[in-house]
Design a protein around this motif. Structure first.
Motif, PDB file in Angstrom:
ATOM      1  N   LEU A 110       0.831  -1.199   0.000  1.00  0.00           N
ATOM      2  CA  LEU A 110       0.000   0.000   0.000  1.00  0.00           C
ATOM      3  C   LEU A 110       0.871   1.256   0.000  1.00  0.00           C
ATOM      4  O   LEU A 110       0.602   2.205  -0.752  1.00  0.00           O
ATOM      5  CB  LEU A 110      -0.923  -0.006   1.227  1.00  0.00           C
ATOM      6  CG  LEU A 110      -1.757   1.266   1.454  1.00  0.00           C
ATOM      7  CD1 LEU A 110      -2.672   1.521   0.273  1.00  0.00           C
ATOM      8  CD2 LEU A 110      -2.552   1.148   2.756  1.00  0.00           C
ATOM      9  N   GLN A 140     -11.324   2.597  -0.752  1.00  0.00           N
ATOM     10  CA  GLN A 140     -11.160   1.370   0.022  1.00  0.00           C
ATOM     11  C   GLN A 140     -10.221   1.535   1.199  1.00  0.00           C
ATOM     12  O   GLN A 140     -10.469   1.003   2.282  1.00  0.00           O
ATOM     13  CB  GLN A 140     -10.653   0.248  -0.878  1.00  0.00           C
ATOM     14  CG  GLN A 140     -10.574  -1.089  -0.141  1.00  0.00           C
ATOM     15  CD  GLN A 140     -10.023  -2.201  -1.001  1.00  0.00           C
ATOM     16  OE1 GLN A 140      -8.895  -2.634  -0.844  1.00  0.00           O
ATOM     17  NE2 GLN A 140     -10.848  -2.663  -1.934  1.00  0.00           N
ATOM     18  N   GLN A 141      -9.136   2.286   0.986  1.00  0.00           N
ATOM     19  CA  GLN A 141      -8.110   2.368   2.024  1.00  0.00           C
ATOM     20  C   GLN A 141      -8.139   3.677   2.815  1.00  0.00           C
ATOM     21  O   GLN A 141      -7.619   3.738   3.915  1.00  0.00           O
ATOM     22  CB  GLN A 141      -6.721   2.197   1.388  1.00  0.00           C
ATOM     23  CG  GLN A 141      -6.513   0.852   0.731  1.00  0.00           C
ATOM     24  CD  GLN A 141      -6.496  -0.290   1.732  1.00  0.00           C
ATOM     25  OE1 GLN A 141      -5.949  -0.172   2.825  1.00  0.00           O
ATOM     26  NE2 GLN A 141      -7.117  -1.406   1.354  1.00  0.00           N
ATOM     27  N   ARG A 151     -10.377  -0.476   7.957  1.00  0.00           N
ATOM     28  CA  ARG A 151      -9.709  -0.585   6.660  1.00  0.00           C
ATOM     29  C   ARG A 151      -9.473  -2.063   6.327  1.00  0.00           C
ATOM     30  O   ARG A 151      -8.910  -2.808   7.137  1.00  0.00           O
ATOM     31  CB  ARG A 151      -8.372   0.143   6.692  1.00  0.00           C
ATOM     32  CG  ARG A 151      -7.594   0.043   5.388  1.00  0.00           C
ATOM     33  CD  ARG A 151      -6.226   0.684   5.528  1.00  0.00           C
ATOM     34  NE  ARG A 151      -6.313   2.105   5.796  1.00  0.00           N
ATOM     35  CZ  ARG A 151      -5.254   2.876   6.027  1.00  0.00           C
ATOM     36  NH1 ARG A 151      -4.049   2.333   6.058  1.00  0.00           N
ATOM     37  NH2 ARG A 151      -5.409   4.161   6.259  1.00  0.00           N
ATOM     38  N   PHE A 156      -5.066  -4.824   2.365  1.00  0.00           N
ATOM     39  CA  PHE A 156      -4.739  -4.329   1.026  1.00  0.00           C
ATOM     40  C   PHE A 156      -4.299  -5.485   0.133  1.00  0.00           C
ATOM     41  O   PHE A 156      -3.305  -6.150   0.406  1.00  0.00           O
ATOM     42  CB  PHE A 156      -3.630  -3.280   1.104  1.00  0.00           C
ATOM     43  CG  PHE A 156      -3.180  -2.780  -0.246  1.00  0.00           C
ATOM     44  CD1 PHE A 156      -3.991  -1.939  -0.995  1.00  0.00           C
ATOM     45  CD2 PHE A 156      -1.939  -3.153  -0.770  1.00  0.00           C
ATOM     46  CE1 PHE A 156      -3.588  -1.475  -2.236  1.00  0.00           C
ATOM     47  CE2 PHE A 156      -1.529  -2.691  -2.010  1.00  0.00           C
ATOM     48  CZ  PHE A 156      -2.349  -1.859  -2.743  1.00  0.00           C
TER      49      PHE A 156
END
Length: 295
Positions: free
Chosen positions: A90, A127-128, A134, A137
């Motif tokens: 990420l 999404q993050q 969260r 990833f």
């Protein structure tokens, strides 16, 4: 479409449908102009001339470019493509977006010649950045599809395919199946209406900015005489001043071609021109380092 989670593919489709409606009227006019008119004899002659012209020369924007120009004419070279491996973390993906300033990045497995799709900054943020809690990833689950095009394809054909498939990025594939370049929707539109300034581009009234003593970040279209007055250094002699009006024009004349991003061109005064942003058709931004003692 690559794998998605939590129904995100439905969100992608809905958003893309909205984007499609927003641009459909403009696209429709472009595509109609491309598909319902054949090139005239004069246009065919002009195209033959264009194909033998200096590679550094620029075609003026216009609807005729949809027939006249090919994907290879506007694609970003492979060496300048910003992409991320599917194994990227990420933090690595965020850094790639931050450094490039792009909203879409190709994703590959192993090497760029094995592309898997693209990641959209919006998907990453939703999404993050906003999800709570969260999720873990997984880059592969966030992939969107890419288009693939040969360099010989007319840009009008690719524009039509981008409209139909609602995909705004294409990789240019060579005869061996390897990646040769990249082209975006914005690249194609700019061949018709000219350069598009977005929120990441430098403001028109800021032709240059002082980054630190002796170093400037300059727009290529900055008037040469005005920039010379700013730095107190003569960059062009009388003959050169008659030929060019902008800093980008001076760099092009010194080199005899459009330089690549990252290329450094020395000047006889001791100054250096580093190409910060350019595409195959034009220079956009230049970093100018003045000789020591002149700042």
């Amino acid at each position: 479409m690559g794998e998605t989670s939590d129904g995100s593919s439905v969100a992608h489709d809905a958003h893309d449908e909205t984007e499609s409606h927003e641009h459909r009227g403009f696209f429709g006019r472009l595509i109609e102009a491309f598909t319902h008119s054949e090139p005239t004899e004069s246009e065919s002659t002009e195209r033959s001339h264009d194909e033998t012209r200096d590679p550094g020369a620029q075609l003026l924007p216009g609807i005729g470019n949809l027939r006249r120009m090919r994907v290879g004419d506007v694609a970003i070279p492979k060496a300048e493509i910003v992409a991320v491996p599917v194994t990227a973390t990420l933090e690595e993906v965020v850094e790639a977006f931050r450094e490039s300033g792009f909203s879409r990045l190709p994703v590959f497995k192993g090497t760029l010649d094995s592309p898997l799709g693209l990641i959209h900054l919006k998907d990453l943020a939703l999404q993050q950045g906003f999800a709570n809690p969260r999720p873990r990833f997984v880059l592969r689950k966030m992939l969107r599809p890419l288009l693939y095009a040969p360099p010989s394809m007319p840009i009008g054909v690719l524009l039509q395919k981008m409209q139909t498939d609602r995909i705004h990025m294409a990789l240019v594939i060579d005869e061996y199946g390897g990646v040769d370049g990249l082209v975006t929707l914005e690249d194609l539109i700019e061949t018709v209406i000219g350069e598009i300034e977005d929120e990441h581009d430098t403001a028109d009234d800021a032709m240059w900015q002082l980054e630190k003593p002796g170093q400037y970040l300059v727009q290529a279209r900055a008037p040469l005489s005005e920039f010379e007055a700013e730095i107190g250094l003569r960059l062009a002699d009388e003959d050169e001043e008659d030929e060019v009006d902008t800093l980008g024009g001076l760099v092009f004349m010194l080199l005899g071609r459009v330089p690549a991003r990252g290329e450094v061109i020395p000047h006889e005064s001791g100054a250096e021109f580093e190409i910060v942003e350019a595409d195959p058709r034009r220079i956009k931004r230049i970093r100018v380092r003045l000789p020591k003692g002149s700042a």
